[in-house]
Design a protein around this motif. Structure first.
Motif, PDB file in Angstrom:
ATOM      1  N   LEU A   1       0.988   4.127  -2.997  1.00  0.00           N
ATOM      2  CA  LEU A   1       0.748   5.541  -2.693  1.00  0.00           C
ATOM      3  C   LEU A   1       1.913   6.404  -3.169  1.00  0.00           C
ATOM      4  O   LEU A   1       1.702   7.500  -3.702  1.00  0.00           O
ATOM      5  N   LEU A   2       3.127   5.947  -2.995  1.00  0.00           N
ATOM      6  CA  LEU A   2       4.293   6.701  -3.455  1.00  0.00           C
ATOM      7  C   LEU A   2       4.311   6.819  -4.989  1.00  0.00           C
ATOM      8  O   LEU A   2       4.641   7.869  -5.540  1.00  0.00           O
ATOM      9  N   ILE A   3       3.956   5.763  -5.670  1.00  0.00           N
ATOM     10  CA  ILE A   3       3.923   5.791  -7.139  1.00  0.00           C
ATOM     11  C   ILE A   3       2.850   6.748  -7.629  1.00  0.00           C
ATOM     12  O   ILE A   3       3.082   7.573  -8.540  1.00  0.00           O
TER      13      ILE A   3
ATOM     14  N   THR B   1       0.840  -1.201   0.000  1.00  0.00           N
ATOM     15  CA  THR B   1       0.000   0.000   0.000  1.00  0.00           C
ATOM     16  C   THR B   1       0.869   1.243   0.000  1.00  0.00           C
ATOM     17  O   THR B   1       0.598   2.206  -0.737  1.00  0.00           O
ATOM     18  N   ALA B   2       1.929   1.253   0.793  1.00  0.00           N
ATOM     19  CA  ALA B   2       2.830   2.406   0.845  1.00  0.00           C
ATOM     20  C   ALA B   2       3.496   2.625  -0.506  1.00  0.00           C
ATOM     21  O   ALA B   2       3.625   3.761  -0.986  1.00  0.00           O
ATOM     22  N   VAL B   3       3.935   1.573  -1.181  1.00  0.00           N
ATOM     23  CA  VAL B   3       4.584   1.686  -2.494  1.00  0.00           C
ATOM     24  C   VAL B   3       3.608   2.244  -3.516  1.00  0.00           C
ATOM     25  O   VAL B   3       3.948   3.146  -4.302  1.00  0.00           O
TER      26      VAL B   3
ATOM     27  N   ARG C   1       1.547   9.300  -6.105  1.00  0.00           N
ATOM     28  CA  ARG C   1       1.979  10.655  -5.759  1.00  0.00           C
ATOM     29  C   ARG C   1       3.036  11.170  -6.714  1.00  0.00           C
ATOM     30  O   ARG C   1       3.034  12.338  -7.094  1.00  0.00           O
ATOM     31  N   GLY C   2       3.939  10.271  -7.068  1.00  0.00           N
ATOM     32  CA  GLY C   2       5.005  10.671  -7.991  1.00  0.00           C
ATOM     33  C   GLY C   2       4.478  11.021  -9.363  1.00  0.00           C
ATOM     34  O   GLY C   2       5.002  11.893 -10.062  1.00  0.00           O
ATOM     35  N   ARG C   3       3.425  10.411  -9.832  1.00  0.00           N
ATOM     36  CA  ARG C   3       2.844  10.686 -11.155  1.00  0.00           C
ATOM     37  C   ARG C   3       2.079  11.995 -11.167  1.00  0.00           C
ATOM     38  O   ARG C   3       1.948  12.614 -12.217  1.00  0.00           O
ATOM     39  N   ARG C   4       1.565  12.419 -10.066  1.00  0.00           N
ATOM     40  CA  ARG C   4       0.784  13.673  -9.997  1.00  0.00           C
ATOM     41  C   ARG C   4       1.684  14.876 -10.147  1.00  0.00           C
ATOM     42  O   ARG C   4       1.257  15.933 -10.546  1.00  0.00           O
ATOM     43  N   ARG C   5       2.918  14.807  -9.841  1.00  0.00           N
ATOM     44  CA  ARG C   5       3.818  15.956  -9.882  1.00  0.00           C
ATOM     45  C   ARG C   5       4.259  16.242 -11.217  1.00  0.00           C
ATOM     46  O   ARG C   5       4.361  16.246 -12.216  1.00  0.00           O
TER      47      ARG C   5
END
Length: 113
Positions: free
Chosen positions: A105-107, A101-103, A109-113
Motif C-alpha cells: 500500500l505504501l509503494i 500488505t502495508a508495504v 501510494r508513493g507512485r501516485r504522487r
C-alpha cells in the motif's frame, strides 16, 4: 317433651342449647364461605407462595446452567490458549501478511504522487 305432654324440662333445655351451638357453627361456616374478600386474599396468598417457590427453583436451575456453561467456556479458552502457544507459526504468517500488505500500500501510494 314426649307426645303426651310429659317430659324433662332440663333435657329440653339441653337440647335447645345444643341446637343453638350447632346453628351458630353452621352460620359461621356459611359466613366464611360468603366472605369473598377473605377467599380472594387467601387465594392470592397461595398463588404468591407458589410463584415464589417456582421462581426460586428457576433461579437455582439457571444459576446451575450458567455455572456449567462458564466451566465449559473456561476449559475451551484454556485449550485454545495452549494450542496457540504450541503452534505460533500461523500467527507469524498472519503478521507477515499484514506487514507485506502495508508495504504494498505504501509503494502504490508513493507512485501516485
Amino acid at each position: 317433651m314426649t307426645g303426651n305432654g310429659t317430659g324433662d324440662v332440663a333435657a329440653l333445655r339441653e337440647e335447645i342449647r345444643r341446637t343453638r351451638v350447632e346453628l351458630g357453627e353452621t352460620m359461621e361456616l356459611l359466613a366464611a364461605r360468603a366472605d369473598v374478600k377473605t377467599l380472594v386474599r387467601h387465594s392470592a396468598d397461595q398463588a404468591k407462595a407458589r410463584l415464589r417457590q417456582q421462581a426460586a427453583l428457576t433461579v437455582a436451575r439457571v444459576r446451575g446452567q450458567a455455572a456449567e456453561k462458564a466451566r465449559r467456556v473456561r476449559a475451551q479458552a484454556y485449550e485454545k490458549g495452549g494450542a496457540v502457544g504450541r503452534n505460533p507459526v500461523p500467527w507469524a504468517a498472519v503478521a507477515a501478511g499484514a506487514v507485506a500488505t502495508a508495504v504494498v500500500l505504501l509503494i502504490v501510494r508513493g507512485r501516485r504522487r
